[in-house]
Scaffold this motif. Structure first.
Motif, PDB file in Angstrom:
ATOM      1  N   ASN A 250       0.789  -1.230  -0.041  1.00  0.00           N
ATOM      2  CA  ASN A 250      -0.021   0.224   0.181  1.00  0.00           C
ATOM      3  C   ASN A 250       0.681   1.205   0.027  1.00  0.00           C
ATOM      4  OD1 ASN A 250      -3.103  -0.979   0.369  1.00  0.00           O
ATOM      5  ND2 ASN A 250      -1.665  -2.202   1.891  1.00  0.00           N
ATOM      6  N   THR A 251       2.305   1.129  -0.150  1.00  0.00           N
ATOM      7  CA  THR A 251       2.874   2.449  -0.216  1.00  0.00           C
ATOM      8  C   THR A 251       3.630   2.159  -1.497  1.00  0.00           C
ATOM      9  OG1 THR A 251       4.841   1.384   1.113  1.00  0.00           O
ATOM     10  CG2 THR A 251       2.822   2.631   2.196  1.00  0.00           C
ATOM     11  N   GLY A 252       4.474   3.325  -1.812  1.00  0.00           N
ATOM     12  CA  GLY A 252       5.448   3.245  -2.910  1.00  0.00           C
ATOM     13  C   GLY A 252       6.970   2.852  -2.517  1.00  0.00           C
ATOM     14  N   ILE A 253       7.067   2.764  -1.261  1.00  0.00           N
ATOM     15  CA  ILE A 253       8.338   2.349  -0.899  1.00  0.00           C
ATOM     16  C   ILE A 253       9.157   1.472  -1.658  1.00  0.00           C
ATOM     17  CG2 ILE A 253       9.723   1.471   1.310  1.00  0.00           C
ATOM     18  CD1 ILE A 253       7.760   3.099   2.850  1.00  0.00           C
ATOM     19  N   PRO A 254       8.654   0.158  -1.993  1.00  0.00           N
ATOM     20  CA  PRO A 254       9.474  -0.700  -2.629  1.00  0.00           C
ATOM     21  C   PRO A 254       9.977  -0.150  -4.023  1.00  0.00           C
ATOM     22  CG  PRO A 254       7.603  -1.681  -1.562  1.00  0.00           C
ATOM     23  CD  PRO A 254       7.254  -0.355  -1.490  1.00  0.00           C
ATOM     24  N   LEU A 255       8.885   0.512  -4.814  1.00  0.00           N
ATOM     25  CA  LEU A 255       9.307   0.872  -5.837  1.00  0.00           C
ATOM     26  C   LEU A 255      10.307   1.865  -5.995  1.00  0.00           C
ATOM     27  CD1 LEU A 255       8.707   1.196  -9.142  1.00  0.00           C
ATOM     28  CD2 LEU A 255       6.886   2.842  -8.666  1.00  0.00           C
ATOM     29  N   ASN A 256      10.435   3.070  -4.925  1.00  0.00           N
ATOM     30  CA  ASN A 256      11.339   4.074  -4.843  1.00  0.00           C
ATOM     31  C   ASN A 256      12.782   3.287  -4.362  1.00  0.00           C
ATOM     32  OD1 ASN A 256       9.636   5.959  -5.304  1.00  0.00           O
ATOM     33  ND2 ASN A 256       8.823   6.112  -3.296  1.00  0.00           N
ATOM     34  N   PHE A 257      12.696   2.466  -3.542  1.00  0.00           N
ATOM     35  CA  PHE A 257      14.133   2.154  -3.201  1.00  0.00           C
ATOM     36  C   PHE A 257      14.495   1.030  -4.274  1.00  0.00           C
ATOM     37  CE2 PHE A 257      12.762   3.451   1.052  1.00  0.00           C
ATOM     38  CZ  PHE A 257      14.102   3.627   1.515  1.00  0.00           C
ATOM     39  N   GLY A 258      13.671   0.282  -4.905  1.00  0.00           N
ATOM     40  CA  GLY A 258      14.159  -0.658  -6.023  1.00  0.00           C
ATOM     41  C   GLY A 258      14.704   0.344  -7.136  1.00  0.00           C
ATOM     42  N   ILE A 259      14.213   1.328  -7.457  1.00  0.00           N
ATOM     43  CA  ILE A 259      14.842   2.412  -8.491  1.00  0.00           C
ATOM     44  C   ILE A 259      16.219   2.864  -8.042  1.00  0.00           C
ATOM     45  CG2 ILE A 259      14.544   4.848  -9.527  1.00  0.00           C
ATOM     46  CD1 ILE A 259      11.595   4.146  -9.613  1.00  0.00           C
ATOM     47  N   THR A 260      16.283   3.170  -6.706  1.00  0.00           N
ATOM     48  CA  THR A 260      17.504   3.734  -6.297  1.00  0.00           C
ATOM     49  C   THR A 260      18.698   2.421  -6.390  1.00  0.00           C
ATOM     50  OG1 THR A 260      16.530   5.202  -4.854  1.00  0.00           O
ATOM     51  CG2 THR A 260      18.564   4.730  -4.274  1.00  0.00           C
ATOM     52  N   VAL A 261      18.208   1.224  -5.910  1.00  0.00           N
ATOM     53  CA  VAL A 261      19.269   0.339  -5.970  1.00  0.00           C
ATOM     54  C   VAL A 261      19.520  -0.079  -7.423  1.00  0.00           C
ATOM     55  CG1 VAL A 261      19.307  -2.273  -5.732  1.00  0.00           C
ATOM     56  CG2 VAL A 261      18.377  -1.021  -3.833  1.00  0.00           C
ATOM     57  N   GLY A 262      18.634   0.097  -8.365  1.00  0.00           N
ATOM     58  CA  GLY A 262      18.932  -0.144  -9.551  1.00  0.00           C
ATOM     59  C   GLY A 262      19.992   1.039 -10.398  1.00  0.00           C
ATOM     60  N   LEU A 263      19.539   2.176  -9.863  1.00  0.00           N
ATOM     61  CA  LEU A 263      20.760   2.967 -10.369  1.00  0.00           C
ATOM     62  C   LEU A 263      21.900   2.907  -9.645  1.00  0.00           C
ATOM     63  CD1 LEU A 263      18.407   6.329  -9.929  1.00  0.00           C
ATOM     64  CD2 LEU A 263      19.136   5.109 -11.950  1.00  0.00           C
ATOM     65  N   GLY A 264      22.143   2.197  -8.408  1.00  0.00           N
ATOM     66  CA  GLY A 264      23.443   1.927  -8.033  1.00  0.00           C
ATOM     67  C   GLY A 264      24.095   0.953  -8.900  1.00  0.00           C
ATOM     68  N   PHE A 265      23.316  -0.092  -9.052  1.00  0.00           N
ATOM     69  CA  PHE A 265      23.856  -1.245 -10.109  1.00  0.00           C
ATOM     70  C   PHE A 265      24.221  -0.474 -11.443  1.00  0.00           C
ATOM     71  CE2 PHE A 265      23.588  -4.380 -13.274  1.00  0.00           C
ATOM     72  CZ  PHE A 265      24.414  -5.298 -12.885  1.00  0.00           C
ATOM     73  N   ILE A 266      23.656   0.226 -12.306  1.00  0.00           N
ATOM     74  CA  ILE A 266      23.956   1.007 -13.337  1.00  0.00           C
ATOM     75  C   ILE A 266      25.068   1.727 -13.294  1.00  0.00           C
ATOM     76  CG2 ILE A 266      23.191   2.608 -15.002  1.00  0.00           C
ATOM     77  CD1 ILE A 266      20.075   1.616 -14.637  1.00  0.00           C
ATOM     78  N   VAL A 267      24.945   2.779 -12.224  1.00  0.00           N
ATOM     79  CA  VAL A 267      26.192   3.450 -11.977  1.00  0.00           C
ATOM     80  C   VAL A 267      27.595   2.563 -11.838  1.00  0.00           C
ATOM     81  CG1 VAL A 267      27.471   5.144 -10.556  1.00  0.00           C
ATOM     82  CG2 VAL A 267      25.037   5.326 -10.939  1.00  0.00           C
ATOM     83  N   GLY A 268      27.470   1.596 -11.172  1.00  0.00           N
ATOM     84  CA  GLY A 268      28.544   0.647 -11.064  1.00  0.00           C
ATOM     85  C   GLY A 268      29.165   0.044 -12.081  1.00  0.00           C
ATOM     86  N   VAL A 269      28.105  -0.494 -13.097  1.00  0.00           N
ATOM     87  CA  VAL A 269      28.467  -0.854 -14.612  1.00  0.00           C
ATOM     88  C   VAL A 269      29.243   0.168 -15.366  1.00  0.00           C
ATOM     89  CG1 VAL A 269      27.582  -1.821 -16.521  1.00  0.00           C
ATOM     90  CG2 VAL A 269      26.774  -2.658 -14.434  1.00  0.00           C
ATOM     91  N   ALA A 270      28.654   1.322 -15.171  1.00  0.00           N
ATOM     92  CA  ALA A 270      29.197   2.606 -16.127  1.00  0.00           C
ATOM     93  C   ALA A 270      30.628   3.034 -15.725  1.00  0.00           C
ATOM     94  CB  ALA A 270      28.433   3.668 -15.971  1.00  0.00           C
ATOM     95  N   ILE A 271      30.851   3.127 -14.388  1.00  0.00           N
ATOM     96  CA  ILE A 271      31.920   3.692 -13.908  1.00  0.00           C
ATOM     97  C   ILE A 271      33.338   2.579 -14.187  1.00  0.00           C
ATOM     98  CG2 ILE A 271      33.467   4.452 -11.811  1.00  0.00           C
ATOM     99  CD1 ILE A 271      30.916   5.709 -10.829  1.00  0.00           C
ATOM    100  N   VAL A 272      32.917   1.339 -13.489  1.00  0.00           N
ATOM    101  CA  VAL A 272      33.762   0.265 -13.589  1.00  0.00           C
ATOM    102  C   VAL A 272      33.951  -0.220 -15.136  1.00  0.00           C
ATOM    103  CG1 VAL A 272      34.378  -2.157 -13.055  1.00  0.00           C
ATOM    104  CG2 VAL A 272      33.155  -0.646 -11.478  1.00  0.00           C
ATOM    105  N   GLY A 273      32.918   0.049 -15.907  1.00  0.00           N
ATOM    106  CA  GLY A 273      33.066  -0.659 -17.220  1.00  0.00           C
ATOM    107  C   GLY A 273      33.810   0.317 -18.045  1.00  0.00           C
ATOM    108  N   LEU A 274      33.676   1.601 -17.924  1.00  0.00           N
ATOM    109  CA  LEU A 274      34.453   2.613 -18.564  1.00  0.00           C
ATOM    110  C   LEU A 274      35.622   2.438 -18.164  1.00  0.00           C
ATOM    111  CD1 LEU A 274      34.549   4.771 -20.540  1.00  0.00           C
ATOM    112  CD2 LEU A 274      33.938   6.531 -18.702  1.00  0.00           C
TER     113      LEU A 274
END
Length: 378
Positions: A250-274
Motif C-alpha cells: 500500500n505504499t510506493g516504498i518498494p518501487l522507490n528503493f528498487g529504483i535507487t538500487v537499480g541506479l546503484g547497479f547501473i552506476v557501478g557498471v558505467a564507472i567500472v566498465g569505462l
C-alpha cells in the motif's frame, strides 16, 4: 602471471583507484538502500514486536494491522476466553488522539491501553521508571522516540502533565519500544484509563491478546478461535508479517528503493566498465607481448579475473564498511533506532558486485583476446 597482472593494475594508480571507487560506491548505495528498506518495512510489525508475550492476536475480520483495525464489542473477550487451549486472554486498545503539552503544543499521539491487572501489552523494557507507575492516577508511559518529538528541548518528561482529550495525563515512565512506521508519539496506559482518554463508539476493543496453553501450538489455537468465534485470529509471526506486507502493498516504498538500487547497479557498471576498458586499452600492448611469448588465452583470462577480483574485494569491503559506519553514525537519530544490516543484504550486494565485474570484465577482455601477438612488433 597473476603477480604480473596485479602489478599492471596497481601500477596505473589513477585507474586502480577509479575502479575501487566505482565498486565501493555501487556497493554502498545498494547495501545502504536495501538496509533502510528492510528496516523501514519491518516498522509495519512494530506493534506486534512490542508485545512479545502474546501468542495469538484476535481481531475483527476486517482488521489488517495494529494501526489499521476495526473495534469489536467487549463481549468478544469472553468468547475468546471460552475457547479450549486459551491460557489467558486480555483486552488491548489502540487508538489515535491529540495531546496538548504544557507548552501549548499540539501533537498527534497513539494511545495504547494495556490490561489493568497484568499490564500485558506494555513493552518489556523501560528506559526510565517501571511498569508499576501505571497504578497511580492519570499515569501514562511514553515511548523513548516520542520523548524526542514531544520534548525537543531535551528536558526530562517525567512528571510532565498533558491535556489528552480534556483529560489530565501525567508522564511517569519511558518505555523502550520499537518505533512505528510513522514514528508517532506513543502513550501507554491501563485499558480502563484508555477508555476515558479516547471516547468513541459503543465498540472499543481493538484486539484480544491470547496466550496458548502448554499443550497447544499457536497455529492450532488461532484456528480454534477463528472456527468457534468467527473472529480473525493470527499468530504473532503471522500478524507481524501482515503488517510488513501491508506496507509493501500500500505504499510506493518498494518501487522507490528498487529504483535507487537499480541506479546503484547501473552506476557501478558505467564507472567500472569505462575505467576497466580504458585500463585494458592502455595496456593492450603488454597483453600482446605476453601472448607473443606464449601466454595462452586461458592465462590471460585468469590475469584479468585476478585484477577484477582484487578490485571487487577491496571495493566491496569498503562499501560494506561504509554502510556500517552510516548506520552507526545515525544510530542516535530516533528514525534509525534499532536499524541493523540483515546478513542477506551483504550477500545480495556481493552478487551484484560479481555481476558488475563479470559483465565489465567480459567486455574489456574481448579486446585482449582479439589482439594479435604480431601487432606488438608493427
Amino acid at each position: 602471471m597473476i603477480w604480473i597482472a596485479i602489478r599492471m593494475l596497481t601500477g596505473d594508480r589513477q585507474k586502480y583507484y577509479g575502479l575501487i571507487f566505482g565498486i565501493a560506491f555501487s556497493t554502498l548505495l545498494i547495501t545502504q538502500q536495501l538496509t533502510i528498506f528492510v528496516n523501514l518495512v519491518e516498522r509495519g510489525a512494530s506493534g506486534t514486536y512490542n508485545v512479545p508475550n502474546a501468542d495469538v492476536w484476535v481481531m475483527d475480520g476486517v482488521s489488517r494491522t495494529t494501526d489499521v483495525n476495526y473495534p469489536m464489542p467487549s463481549t468478544a473477550l469472553d468468547r475468546v476466553r471460552s475457547v479450549p487451549g486459551v491460557e489467558w486472554a486480555v483486552p488491548h486498545l489502540r487508538a489515535s488522539a491529540s495531546v496538548r503539552s504544557g507548552d501549548g503544543d499540539l501533537e498527534g499521539v497513539s494511545i495504547i491501553g494495556v490490561d489493568d491487572a497484568t499490564l500485558i501489552g506494555l513493552p518489556r523494557n523501560m528506559v526510565e521508571g517501571s511498569a508499576d507507575v501505571l497504578s497511580q492516577p492519570d499515569s501514562v508511559i511514553i515511548d523513548d522516540v516520542g520523548v524526542t518529538r514531544l520534548f525537543e528541548d531535551g528536558r526530562s518528561p517525567i512528571g510532565e502533565r498533558l491535556e489528552l482529550n480534556d483529560q489530565r495525563a501525567v508522564i511517569r515512565g519511558i518505555a523502550d519500544a520499537v518505533p512505528g512506521f510513522t514514528s508517532q508519539v506513543t502513550l501507554y496506559t491501563k485499558y480502563s484509563q484508555a477508555l476515558r482518554y479516547v471516547p468513541g463508539t459503543r465498540n472499543r476493543l481493538s484486539f484480544v491478546l491470547v496466550g496458548a496453553a502448554d499443550n497447544v501450538s499457536a497455529d492450532e489455537l488461532a484456528r480454534r478461535i477463528h472456527e468457534q468465534t468467527g473472529l480473525r485470529a493470527r499468530t504473532r509471526d503471522q500478524f507481524a508479517r501482515d503488517g510488513i506486507e501491508f506496507i509493501v502493498r500500500n505504499t510506493g516504498i518498494p518501487l522507490n528503493f528498487g529504483i535507487t538500487v537499480g541506479l546503484g547497479f547501473i552506476v557501478g557498471v558505467a564507472i567500472v566498465g569505462l575505467t576497466f576498458s580504458l585500463f585494458i586499452r592502455d595496456n593492450i600492448k603488454q597483453f600482446g607481448a605476453l601472448k607473443a611469448i606464449g601466454v595462452t588465452n586461458a592465462k590471460i583470462r585468469a590475469m584479468v579475473s585476478a585484477q577484477a577480483g582484487l578490485v571487487g574485494f577491496t571495493g566491496y569491503g569498503l562499501g560494506v564498511i561504509g554502510t556500517m559506519l552510516f548506520i552507526w553514525g545515525f544510530s542516535a537519530n530516533p528514525f534509525f533506532k534499532g536499524f541493523y544490516i540483515p546478513w542477506q543484504i551483504p550477500l545480495v550486494s556481493l552478487a551484484a558486485v560479481m555481476l558488475i565485474l563479470a559483465l565489465t570484465g567480459w567486455l574489456a577482455l574481448r579486446n585482449v583476446l582479439k589482439t594479435e601477438p604480431a601487432s606488438v612488433f608493427r
